[in-house]
Design a protein around this motif. Structure first.
Motif, PDB file in Angstrom:
ATOM      1  N   ASP A   1      56.587  40.766  40.111  1.00 36.02           N
ATOM      2  CA  ASP A   1      55.634  39.699  40.371  1.00 36.02           C
ATOM      3  C   ASP A   1      54.245  40.298  40.336  1.00 36.02           C
ATOM      4  OD1 ASP A   1      54.110  37.619  41.306  1.00 36.02           O
ATOM      5  OD2 ASP A   1      55.657  36.913  42.685  1.00 36.02           O
ATOM      6  N   THR A   2      53.435  39.860  39.376  1.00 32.32           N
ATOM      7  CA  THR A   2      52.102  40.439  39.209  1.00 32.32           C
ATOM      8  C   THR A   2      51.009  39.538  39.769  1.00 32.32           C
ATOM      9  OG1 THR A   2      51.888  39.472  37.008  1.00 32.32           O
ATOM     10  CG2 THR A   2      52.838  41.697  37.153  1.00 32.32           C
ATOM     11  N   ASN A   3      51.381  38.603  40.638  1.00 32.51           N
ATOM     12  CA  ASN A   3      50.398  37.681  41.192  1.00 32.51           C
ATOM     13  C   ASN A   3      49.624  38.267  42.367  1.00 32.51           C
ATOM     14  OD1 ASN A   3      51.028  35.573  39.429  1.00 32.51           O
ATOM     15  ND2 ASN A   3      52.705  34.860  40.733  1.00 32.51           N
ATOM     16  N   TYR A   4      50.055  39.429  42.864  1.00 27.09           N
ATOM     17  CA  TYR A   4      49.490  39.943  44.096  1.00 27.09           C
ATOM     18  C   TYR A   4      48.484  41.069  43.858  1.00 27.09           C
ATOM     19  CZ  TYR A   4      53.371  37.326  46.084  1.00 27.09           C
ATOM     20  OH  TYR A   4      54.253  36.328  46.411  1.00 27.09           O
TER      21      TYR A   4
ATOM     22  N   TRP B   1      48.453  38.935  49.746  1.00 29.06           N
ATOM     23  CA  TRP B   1      47.166  38.616  49.144  1.00 29.06           C
ATOM     24  C   TRP B   1      47.379  38.303  47.667  1.00 29.06           C
ATOM     25  CZ3 TRP B   1      42.556  42.659  49.189  1.00 29.06           C
ATOM     26  CH2 TRP B   1      41.417  42.062  48.637  1.00 29.06           C
ATOM     27  N   GLU B   2      47.073  37.076  47.276  1.00 25.17           N
ATOM     28  CA  GLU B   2      47.286  36.643  45.903  1.00 25.17           C
ATOM     29  C   GLU B   2      45.982  36.684  45.112  1.00 25.17           C
ATOM     30  OE1 GLU B   2      49.624  33.088  45.282  1.00 25.17           O
ATOM     31  OE2 GLU B   2      50.332  33.184  47.351  1.00 25.17           O
TER      32      GLU B   2
ATOM     33  N   ASP C   1      33.549  30.973  57.650  1.00 26.38           N
ATOM     34  CA  ASP C   1      32.985  29.771  57.048  1.00 26.38           C
ATOM     35  C   ASP C   1      32.838  29.992  55.547  1.00 26.38           C
ATOM     36  OD1 ASP C   1      30.710  31.396  56.813  1.00 26.38           O
ATOM     37  OD2 ASP C   1      29.737  30.520  58.578  1.00 26.38           O
ATOM     38  N   SER C   2      32.108  29.119  54.871  1.00 21.43           N
ATOM     39  CA  SER C   2      31.985  29.218  53.418  1.00 21.43           C
ATOM     40  C   SER C   2      31.258  30.489  52.990  1.00 21.43           C
ATOM     41  CB  SER C   2      31.246  27.994  52.865  1.00 21.43           C
ATOM     42  OG  SER C   2      29.933  27.910  53.403  1.00 21.43           O
ATOM     43  N   PHE C   3      30.457  31.084  53.898  1.00 21.32           N
ATOM     44  CA  PHE C   3      29.731  32.309  53.570  1.00 21.32           C
ATOM     45  C   PHE C   3      30.635  33.543  53.568  1.00 21.32           C
ATOM     46  CE2 PHE C   3      26.005  30.097  55.873  1.00 21.32           C
ATOM     47  CZ  PHE C   3      25.671  29.393  54.736  1.00 21.32           C
ATOM     48  N   THR C   4      31.827  33.421  54.131  1.00 24.98           N
ATOM     49  CA  THR C   4      32.683  34.599  54.305  1.00 24.98           C
ATOM     50  C   THR C   4      33.966  34.540  53.476  1.00 24.98           C
ATOM     51  OG1 THR C   4      33.744  33.643  56.283  1.00 24.98           O
ATOM     52  CG2 THR C   4      31.796  35.011  56.638  1.00 24.98           C
ATOM     53  N   LYS C   5      33.971  33.704  52.442  1.00 25.03           N
ATOM     54  CA  LYS C   5      35.138  33.604  51.569  1.00 25.03           C
ATOM     55  C   LYS C   5      34.943  34.473  50.326  1.00 25.03           C
ATOM     56  CE  LYS C   5      36.684  28.978  52.889  1.00 25.03           C
ATOM     57  NZ  LYS C   5      36.960  27.609  52.401  1.00 25.03           N
ATOM     58  N   TRP C   6      35.982  35.240  49.988  1.00 23.96           N
ATOM     59  CA  TRP C   6      35.968  36.122  48.819  1.00 23.96           C
ATOM     60  C   TRP C   6      37.283  35.971  48.054  1.00 23.96           C
ATOM     61  CZ3 TRP C   6      31.592  39.150  48.081  1.00 23.96           C
ATOM     62  CH2 TRP C   6      30.716  39.235  49.173  1.00 23.96           C
ATOM     63  N   LYS C   7      37.218  36.227  46.764  1.00 19.76           N
ATOM     64  CA  LYS C   7      38.438  36.244  45.961  1.00 19.76           C
ATOM     65  C   LYS C   7      38.356  37.382  44.955  1.00 19.76           C
ATOM     66  CE  LYS C   7      36.901  33.096  42.280  1.00 19.76           C
ATOM     67  NZ  LYS C   7      37.254  31.928  41.448  1.00 19.76           N
ATOM     68  N   THR C   8      39.497  37.751  44.427  1.00 24.88           N
ATOM     69  CA  THR C   8      39.511  38.721  43.331  1.00 24.88           C
ATOM     70  C   THR C   8      40.458  38.239  42.245  1.00 24.88           C
ATOM     71  OG1 THR C   8      39.877  41.006  42.658  1.00 24.88           O
ATOM     72  CG2 THR C   8      41.272  40.180  44.442  1.00 24.88           C
ATOM     73  N   ASP C   9      39.931  38.092  41.047  1.00 25.67           N
ATOM     74  CA  ASP C   9      40.785  37.819  39.896  1.00 25.67           C
ATOM     75  C   ASP C   9      40.387  38.689  38.706  1.00 25.67           C
ATOM     76  OD1 ASP C   9      38.405  36.523  39.343  1.00 25.67           O
ATOM     77  OD2 ASP C   9      39.233  34.512  39.550  1.00 25.67           O
ATOM     78  N   VAL C  10      39.478  39.619  38.954  1.00 34.17           N
ATOM     79  CA  VAL C  10      39.031  40.552  37.916  1.00 34.17           C
ATOM     80  C   VAL C  10      39.194  41.976  38.446  1.00 34.17           C
ATOM     81  CG1 VAL C  10      37.072  41.341  36.543  1.00 34.17           C
ATOM     82  CG2 VAL C  10      37.347  38.898  37.000  1.00 34.17           C
ATOM     83  N   GLY C  11      39.742  42.836  37.628  1.00 34.66           N
ATOM     84  CA  GLY C  11      39.902  44.227  38.043  1.00 34.66           C
ATOM     85  C   GLY C  11      40.961  44.928  37.231  1.00 34.66           C
ATOM     86  N   ILE C  12      41.304  46.119  37.679  1.00 36.61           N
ATOM     87  CA  ILE C  12      42.389  46.908  37.089  1.00 36.61           C
ATOM     88  C   ILE C  12      43.503  46.904  38.115  1.00 36.61           C
ATOM     89  CG2 ILE C  12      43.095  49.135  36.142  1.00 36.61           C
ATOM     90  CD1 ILE C  12      40.087  49.628  35.580  1.00 36.61           C
TER      91      ILE C  12
END
Length: 208
Positions: free
Chosen positions: A15-18, A144-145, A193-204
């Motif tokens: 599973d490569t979603n994580y 963490w997805e 809150d909205s100021f403290t939300k982060w995501k990652t979908d770019v990387g190695i």
């Protein structure tokens, strides 16, 4: 191990979603339909705060200064490369270009006067102020997805990693030759809150 930039190559039963240990990721904050990327360099904010390495949110997503390596928390045995990061896990984020760790402590940030976030340590050596806890913003997923927003809570002081366009470096507050012009200040914030939300979908991303 399989390496990929924004897409993954792995065995059929994996599973490569994580998001995984050993991956080099870009952390993105989204505000007003614009992306800002957690970034650092060998710049310091002289005359304000601790004088440690400056951490900002960069509007330039193509910059190599926005890659962070996911590692085990301070003083712990190395995490297994390719192992999925569970929600509630303590991690360190080591800046790939400079080797410093994402850090926070009880010093005020220069623009918003919240808690300073900085780069600390050399060659990934640091202290417990470098530890962050990954928390989901919704749902009951275990890991963490990629592409899902998370909160990153500072383990030692309890604040949340954040930034906002309301605290932006400009010529007025940073000087004519500001090295981080138009970047956002990154800070530790007391609330989720909205100021403290982060995501990652770019990387190695590395997978077993």
């Amino acid at each position: 191990l399989a390496l990929a930039l924004t897409s993954d190559v792995a065995f059929a039963d994996e599973d490569t979603n994580y998001v995984t240990c050993g991956s080099a990721i870009k952390l993105t904050h989204v505000e007003n339909n614009a992306d800002f990327f957690l970034s650092s360099d060998n710049h310091r904010m002289n005359g304000s705060g601790s004088g440690q390495q400056l951490v900002t949110s960069n509007p330039d997503g193509g910059s190599s200064s926005s890659l962070w390596l996911i590692k085990e928390s301070h003083g712990k045995s190395p995490c297994k490369t390719g192992e999925s990061i569970a929600y509630g896990a303590k991690i360190r984020l080591t800046h790939v270009s400079t080797g410093s760790n994402l850090h926070s402590h009880n010093v005020r940030s220069p623009l918003s006067q919240q808690q300073e976030v900085s780069g600390y340590g050399e060659n990934a050596a640091g202290d417990t102020g470098d530890d962050w806890v990954v928390q989901p913003t919704r749902g009951s997923a275990k890991y963490w997805e990629k592409g899902e927003f998370v909160y990153l809570q500072h383990a030692e002081t309890g604040v949340y990693l954040g930034c906002t366009t309301q605290a932006q470096f400009t010529q007025r507050n940073c000087g004519h030759n500001c090295p981080v012009m138009d970047h956002l200040e990154v800070f530790g914030r007391n609330s989720k809150d909205s100021f403290t939300k982060w995501k990652t979908d770019v990387g190695i991303f590395l997978h077993k």
